[in-house]
Scaffold this active site. Structure first.
Site, short mmCIF file in Angstrom:
data_model
loop_
_atom_site.label_atom_id
_atom_site.label_comp_id
_atom_site.label_asym_id
_atom_site.label_seq_id
_atom_site.Cartn_x
_atom_site.Cartn_y
_atom_site.Cartn_z
N HIS A 206 0.82 -1.22 0.00
CA HIS A 206 0.00 0.00 0.00
C HIS A 206 0.85 1.27 0.00
O HIS A 206 0.31 2.37 -0.14
CB HIS A 206 -0.95 0.02 1.21
N ASP A 236 -0.43 -7.44 0.76
CA ASP A 236 0.14 -6.12 1.05
C ASP A 236 1.66 -6.18 1.01
O ASP A 236 2.34 -6.13 2.03
CB ASP A 236 -0.34 -5.62 2.41
N GLY A 317 3.80 5.80 9.35
CA GLY A 317 5.23 5.91 9.04
C GLY A 317 5.96 4.61 9.24
O GLY A 317 7.06 4.43 8.75
N SER A 319 4.79 1.68 8.22
CA SER A 319 4.41 0.72 7.17
C SER A 319 5.62 0.13 6.46
O SER A 319 6.55 0.84 6.10
CB SER A 319 3.53 1.40 6.13
N SER A 334 1.80 -3.98 7.89
CA SER A 334 0.70 -3.63 6.99
C SER A 334 -0.12 -2.47 7.57
O SER A 334 -0.17 -1.39 7.00
CB SER A 334 -0.20 -4.84 6.74
#
Length: 453
Positions: A206, A236, A317, A319, A334
């Site tokens: 993402h 993801d 931040g 991710s 995720s």
């Protein structure tokens, strides 16, 4: 003549003791000053062994007779079974058995029914092996009517679907161990991987679509690479190819803050109850436990399935940042809800599935071609790899908790022999001093007696 020999023996013994002190002190000093033997050591648990034993039993016994496995509080594997005969089989294998009502086949059938219902953003569900339930959660964005409709679907499945409301919102954690930036936002570098020809960063899908260009160095003035493949929603994960094709030195290390890092030695699958660590550029190094597997999350952007659910906190931040345990790579961040002040739930994309889909393998210590080493180097021209999974890492590898002077002094592998030599030499020196003092005392008594005889 006899007295002269005794004096010579005592003198040699004293010299040997002093020499032993010098040698032992040198051994201790060099051990303390040197790098500890296992610079990649992460906090140790029994989860890896227990996970393998539990997974093996579940695979052997099948989904009709079992309902998952987890790591108990004592580190032993626990297997959920549906009958007492299967429980005896599990116990004979050395694991703990818990008899439950619903099999894994029933639990998976329930999640399949939930997926076929109308999609409700802000909801998530996962298999809770320990309670033998499917837990459905709804965040504060879910309307009363949507929640009521989903509750009705859950009641139709049976009493083993538990409905819970949760605080915050389920969001992707866009914006890592080290930050990478693009026009889509800020994300974390996850793990360094390779296809044998080029090196890549594996991060969250993402974070940005195929074609996204990523920059590093905080100010975004150095190109790191470009996203060449990925999957989101559904999965993801995404693959960022390094601008110069190589990850560089330290590619097998993940940064955990304060100039420290953990060396990654392989990849694996987690177990419920296992202690895990997550690193991210926003909230740094955090730890917690795996609480459920095969989780589904209905993000506003789309639904992602097959995730790892944990009670580790994360914030925007983080991710794409790495999740690992004992140097074993497990997944990339995720999304989730909450923050690191109040706590929350965080979901991770499993690593093996992502790497198989992308046709890559993890870069680990000693692997040829990508140059991972013990100490990260300066970034390569044109944008190289920062340490492990992050552009521009310059910190030495020291492990999660680093290495203290006290730890090295008490580590028998590093300084034990030196301390033994020092202790033996001190005893010898004390003994020679005592023998000399006793000899002098006896000589004085003889002289005194002769004088007053």
């Amino acid at each position: 003549m006899r007295h002269a020999r005794r004096r010579m023996v005592r003198r040699v013994a004293r010299l040997a003791a002093v020499g032993g002190l010098l040698v032992g002190g040198t051994m201790v000093t060099r051990a303390v000053a040197s790098e500890p033997p296992d610079v990649s050591a992460a906090p140790h648990t029994l989860a890896q062994t227990a996970s393998g034993a539990g997974a093996g039993l579940v695979s052997e016994l099948g989904t009709e007779r079992t309902a998952g496995h987890w790591v108990g509080a004592d580190g032993r594997p626990v297997v959920a079974v549906t009958d007492e005969r299967t429980a005896e089989t599990v116990r004979r294998a050395g694991a703990e058995a818990k008899v439950v009502r619903h099999s894994m086949s029933e639990l998976r059938s329930a999640t399949s029914t939930l997926r076929s219902a109308p999609r409700v953003p802000g909801t998530a569900w996962a298999l809770d092996y320990r309670s033998n339930e499917v837990v459905v959660r709804g965040d504060r964005t879910v309307s009363t009517s949507d929640w009521s409709r989903l509750t009705g679907a859950a009641e139709g499945i049976g009493g083993f679907v538990r409905m819970e409301r949760t605080e915050g919102t389920f969001t992707t954690r866009l914006n890592g161990a080290e930050p990478i930036l693009s026009t889509a936002g800020r994300c974390s570098a996850g793990f360094n991987v390779t296809d044998g020809r080029s090196d890549f960063i594996l991060t969250a899908g993402h974070c940005g679509p195929t074609g996204s260009v990523w920059f590093g160095d905080g100010g975004g003035d150095r190109q790191v690479g470009k996203t060449i493949a990925g999957s989101f929603p559904g999965d993801d994960f995404s693959l960022v190819e390094y601008a110069n094709g190589k990850a560089g030195d330290g590619a097998d290390v993940v940064a955990v803050g304060d100039g420290k890092g953990v060396r990654i030695t392989g990849t694996g699958e987690p177990a419920v109850g296992q202690r895990v660590f997550r690193s991210g550029s926003t909230s740094g190094l955090r730890d917690g436990q795996v609480t459920a597997l095969d989780a589904t999350v209905n993000y506003p952007e789309g639904t992602v399935t097959g995730l790892i659910e944990t009670d580790v906190c994360a914030e925007p931040g983080d991710s794409g940042g790495p999740m690992f345990s004992e140097g074993v790579a497990l997944g990339v961040t995720s999304g989730g809800n909450g923050d690191c002040a109040k706590g929350g739930t965080t979901f991770f994309q499993p690593l093996p599935e992502a790497m198989e889909s992308l046709g890559v393998r993890l870069i680990v210590a000693g692997q040829q071609g990508s140059g991972p080493g013990a100490a990260p180097s300066a970034p390569a021209a044109g944008g190289g790899a920062p340490g492990a999974a992050a552009p521009g890492a310059t910190a030495p590898v020291t492990g999660v908790d680093g290495s203290t002077l006290l730890a090295r002094l008490t580590d028998r592998r590093n300084v034990g022999p030196g301390l033994l030599v020092v202790a033996g030499s001190l005893l010898a020196l004390v003994a020679t001093r005592w023998i000399r003092a006793e000899a002098d005392r006896k000589a004085y008594r003889r002289h005194y007696s002769a004088t007053w005889g």
